[in-house]
Scaffold this motif. Sequence first.
Motif, PDB file in Angstrom:
ATOM      1  N   SER A 161      29.027 -40.215 -75.623  1.00 28.33           N
ATOM      2  CA  SER A 161      28.841 -41.610 -75.237  1.00 28.33           C
ATOM      3  C   SER A 161      29.925 -41.994 -74.242  1.00 28.33           C
ATOM      4  O   SER A 161      30.912 -41.282 -74.071  1.00 28.33           O
ATOM      5  CB  SER A 161      28.904 -42.533 -76.470  1.00 28.33           C
ATOM      6  N   CYS A 162      29.722 -43.123 -73.568  1.00 23.40           N
ATOM      7  CA  CYS A 162      30.781 -43.820 -72.827  1.00 23.40           C
ATOM      8  C   CYS A 162      31.380 -42.968 -71.710  1.00 23.40           C
ATOM      9  O   CYS A 162      32.414 -42.334 -71.872  1.00 23.40           O
ATOM     10  CB  CYS A 162      31.878 -44.284 -73.776  1.00 23.40           C
ATOM     11  N   ALA A 414      27.779 -41.739 -84.067  1.00 21.96           N
ATOM     12  CA  ALA A 414      27.889 -42.942 -83.250  1.00 21.96           C
ATOM     13  C   ALA A 414      28.967 -42.748 -82.191  1.00 21.96           C
ATOM     14  O   ALA A 414      29.648 -41.713 -82.146  1.00 21.96           O
ATOM     15  CB  ALA A 414      28.201 -44.152 -84.132  1.00 21.96           C
ATOM     16  N   GLY A 415      29.114 -43.749 -81.335  1.00 20.80           N
ATOM     17  CA  GLY A 415      30.102 -43.698 -80.261  1.00 20.80           C
ATOM     18  C   GLY A 415      30.774 -45.045 -80.098  1.00 20.80           C
ATOM     19  O   GLY A 415      31.205 -45.653 -81.062  1.00 20.80           O
ATOM     20  N   ASP A 416      30.918 -45.519 -78.849  1.00 21.16           N
ATOM     21  CA  ASP A 416      31.342 -46.869 -78.486  1.00 21.16           C
ATOM     22  C   ASP A 416      32.847 -47.103 -78.565  1.00 21.16           C
ATOM     23  O   ASP A 416      33.403 -47.830 -77.745  1.00 21.16           O
ATOM     24  CB  ASP A 416      30.614 -47.901 -79.361  1.00 21.16           C
ATOM     25  N   LEU A 417      33.575 -46.510 -79.517  1.00 22.56           N
ATOM     26  CA  LEU A 417      34.949 -46.911 -79.794  1.00 22.56           C
ATOM     27  C   LEU A 417      35.964 -46.338 -78.813  1.00 22.56           C
ATOM     28  O   LEU A 417      37.122 -46.769 -78.812  1.00 22.56           O
ATOM     29  CB  LEU A 417      35.346 -46.472 -81.212  1.00 22.56           C
ATOM     30  N   HIS A 418      35.586 -45.363 -78.022  1.00 28.48           N
ATOM     31  CA  HIS A 418      36.509 -44.646 -77.126  1.00 28.48           C
ATOM     32  C   HIS A 418      37.612 -43.950 -77.928  1.00 28.48           C
ATOM     33  O   HIS A 418      38.710 -43.717 -77.420  1.00 28.48           O
ATOM     34  CB  HIS A 418      37.138 -45.580 -76.085  1.00 28.48           C
ATOM     35  N   ARG A 419      37.311 -43.595 -79.120  1.00 28.61           N
ATOM     36  CA  ARG A 419      38.192 -42.806 -79.976  1.00 28.61           C
ATOM     37  C   ARG A 419      37.333 -42.068 -80.985  1.00 28.61           C
ATOM     38  O   ARG A 419      36.189 -42.464 -81.267  1.00 28.61           O
ATOM     39  CB  ARG A 419      39.226 -43.674 -80.689  1.00 28.61           C
ATOM     40  N   SER A 420      37.871 -40.990 -81.539  1.00 32.62           N
ATOM     41  CA  SER A 420      37.191 -40.234 -82.591  1.00 32.62           C
ATOM     42  C   SER A 420      37.614 -40.774 -83.945  1.00 32.62           C
ATOM     43  O   SER A 420      38.811 -40.942 -84.214  1.00 32.62           O
ATOM     44  CB  SER A 420      37.549 -38.748 -82.493  1.00 32.62           C
ATOM     45  N   PHE A 474      42.596 -39.950 -80.200  1.00 32.06           N
ATOM     46  CA  PHE A 474      42.414 -40.891 -79.109  1.00 32.06           C
ATOM     47  C   PHE A 474      42.343 -40.189 -77.755  1.00 32.06           C
ATOM     48  O   PHE A 474      42.706 -40.743 -76.726  1.00 32.06           O
ATOM     49  CB  PHE A 474      43.554 -41.919 -79.119  1.00 32.06           C
ATOM     50  N   GLN A 475      41.828 -38.956 -77.738  1.00 32.22           N
ATOM     51  CA  GLN A 475      41.575 -38.261 -76.487  1.00 32.22           C
ATOM     52  C   GLN A 475      40.095 -38.367 -76.129  1.00 32.22           C
ATOM     53  O   GLN A 475      39.283 -38.866 -76.895  1.00 32.22           O
ATOM     54  CB  GLN A 475      42.010 -36.795 -76.608  1.00 32.22           C
ATOM     55  N   ARG A 476      39.755 -37.883 -74.941  1.00 30.22           N
ATOM     56  CA  ARG A 476      38.371 -37.903 -74.479  1.00 30.22           C
ATOM     57  C   ARG A 476      37.670 -36.617 -74.910  1.00 30.22           C
ATOM     58  O   ARG A 476      38.310 -35.608 -75.177  1.00 30.22           O
ATOM     59  CB  ARG A 476      38.300 -38.056 -72.960  1.00 30.22           C
ATOM     60  N   GLY A 477      36.328 -36.639 -74.926  1.00 30.53           N
ATOM     61  CA  GLY A 477      35.587 -35.445 -75.292  1.00 30.53           C
ATOM     62  C   GLY A 477      34.215 -35.758 -75.855  1.00 30.53           C
ATOM     63  O   GLY A 477      33.588 -36.760 -75.506  1.00 30.53           O
ATOM     64  N   TYR A 478      33.758 -34.900 -76.766  1.00 31.64           N
ATOM     65  CA  TYR A 478      32.444 -35.065 -77.391  1.00 31.64           C
ATOM     66  C   TYR A 478      32.471 -34.315 -78.712  1.00 31.64           C
ATOM     67  O   TYR A 478      33.494 -33.714 -79.084  1.00 31.64           O
ATOM     68  CB  TYR A 478      31.334 -34.531 -76.480  1.00 31.64           C
ATOM     69  N   VAL A 479      31.366 -34.340 -79.448  1.00 36.73           N
ATOM     70  CA  VAL A 479      31.282 -33.669 -80.747  1.00 36.73           C
ATOM     71  C   VAL A 479      30.155 -32.646 -80.708  1.00 36.73           C
ATOM     72  O   VAL A 479      29.040 -32.948 -80.283  1.00 36.73           O
ATOM     73  CB  VAL A 479      31.051 -34.672 -81.892  1.00 36.73           C
TER      74      VAL A 479
END
Length: 525
Positions: A161-162, A414-420, A474-479
Motif C-alpha cells: 500500500s501507499c 491492511a495498510g495505510d499507517l506507513h508503518r508495520s 517504521f521502514q518502507r517495504g511490503y509483506v
Amino acid sequence: MRVGSTRRTFLTVTGAAAGLALTGSLPEIGSAMAGATGRTDRRDPFTLGIASGDPLPDGVVIWTRLAPEPLAPFGGMDRRPVEVQWQVAEDEQFRRIVRHGTTQARAESSHSVHVDVRGLRPWRHYWYRFRVNGRFSPVGRTKTAPPADANLSSLSLAFASCQANWEGWYTAYADMAKRDHDVVFFLGDYIYEFGIDRGIRPDSNEPYITQQCVTLDEYRQRYAAYKLDPDLQQAHAVAPWIVTLDDHEVVDNWADEAHPSAPPAQFLVRRANAFRAYWEHMPLRLAQLPKGPDMQLYRRFQFGRLAEFSVLDTRQYRSDQANGDGTKAPGPESKDPARTITGAAQEKWLLDGWTASRSRWNVMAHQTAIARLDTKDGPEVLVPMDTWDGYEASRDRVLGGAAQRKVRNLVSIAGDLHRSVASDLKLDFTDPASATVGAEFVGTSITSGIDGMDLDPGGATLLKENPHLKFGNFQRGYVSCTITPQRWISDYRVVDKVSVQNGAVTTRAKLFVEDGRSGISEVQA
C-alpha cells in the motif's frame, strides 16, 4: 448527508455532460485501426505497461492503456477508437496460444483495455500480450485461481500500500517481482492526489506531480506518472493483482459523500472523476466500472479450501470521522452504534460470507488497522479517528460476529499507517485477558514517509501502550506471506533506504499464525 438524496441531486444537476464524462461501457469488438493521419502509428503505445487481476478458476482480467505520450493530454491519442489484439498462451514464447481476440480502446475510457479472459484452466500460469499497429506489448505472466474444492498445499501472496512516488524509489517492487507470488493484494493509496513542493525523484517538481488532482484529466495524468515506473510495471507483469482503494485515490480522509474541501454535490463530481480514472488504470472487470460516483469494490476471492479473501471498501460507505477526525480520546461519538466504517450492506455481506465459509483461512483484505492503536504514552488514551478505532461499534460487530460464527483462522491484512504493525485481534482491546479472535498484519508503505527507521518514538509508544501488538517497524517495504494448511507465515520485507535507488531489501521479521490457534504464535525478529 447520507447517500440517497445527494447522489440523486448529483445525477440531476450534472445531467448529460456528466453522463458523457463519467459513465461508459466496455467497447464492442472493432475492426478498423489507423493513426491520427490515417497512416500506421509507429509510436510505442504501451508506455504504461500491462497488468492482470482478479483471478478466478477459469479466468483473469488482462489490462493495458494505450498512451504513446503518457503525460500529454489523452496520452497522445486522438478521439478515434483503436483496434487492439490480445493473446493468452500456456508458454512465454506463445507457441501454445489458448485464447485470443480483438477489442477496441476508446477515448471515453482513456484508451484503456480490460479483457475478461474466460475458459482458462484453474491454478496455472498463463502469459499474455497485446498488439497494436503490428507492435507487441511487453509479455505479462498471470495465474488463475484453483478450483473451489481444491486442497492446496500452499499459497504465496504479497500485499502492499501507499506508494507516494515523490517520496522515494520503488525498490520494494523490484524485490517483490523477483519472488514467486501467486497473487498480489494492493490495499490503497496507489496515487496521492494532493500537490507537493518537494520530492526525491528528478521529476518531483513537474506540474503533473506538484498540482492537485480534481478533474478527470488530472487524475488520469497522475496515474500515468505513477505507472511509468519500471519497477511497478514489473511487479504488475509477474502476477495478478487484487486491488482496492483508500483515501488518496480521491482525496485525503474522505468519507462517503463528505469532505471539507467541497459541498457534497460538488465533492461527488470529484469522486466520480477519481473513480473513473482508478478503474481505467486498474485490472478490474466491467462489474467494477463506476456509475458516476459509485463503484462496487467489495468482493470475494476463494483459493480452494485453503483461503478465502473478503476484499473490503471502508471509504465509500463510512460515516464521517468522529470528533472532527485526527487523533482523539475515545468517546460517545466514536462508540456510537449508529456509525459505521463499512455500511450496513457490506457488513452483512462480510458476516454472511463467514457464515458460509468452509475455508481454513478467512482473510479480511482492507485499508487500515482494525486493532486498537493507543498512541499516547501514559494512562490517557488517544486513538486515530480515521481507522477502525473511530468506529468501535463496527469493529465490535465484525470481530464479535467472527467469534459468534466460530470463524476459522481469521486474519486481517491492511495498510495505510506507513508503518508495520502486527497484532492479536481481541474482543475487548481494553482488557488484555479478553479472548483473541484473530491476527492482523498491517504492512508499511512502499515509499510514503521516505526512509524511516527501525523503531521510531511513535512505534515504541504503540508497542508499550498496546499489549496486543506483537511487532512494529517504521521502514518502507511490503509483506510476503506463505499460507499452508498448518500455518500462516508473514515475512516483513523492508528497504534500508528509498531515498536512493537500489536500496537493500531484507526480511526484518517473520511472524507465524498456527492453524486452530487464534492470534500470532511466534515472532522471529
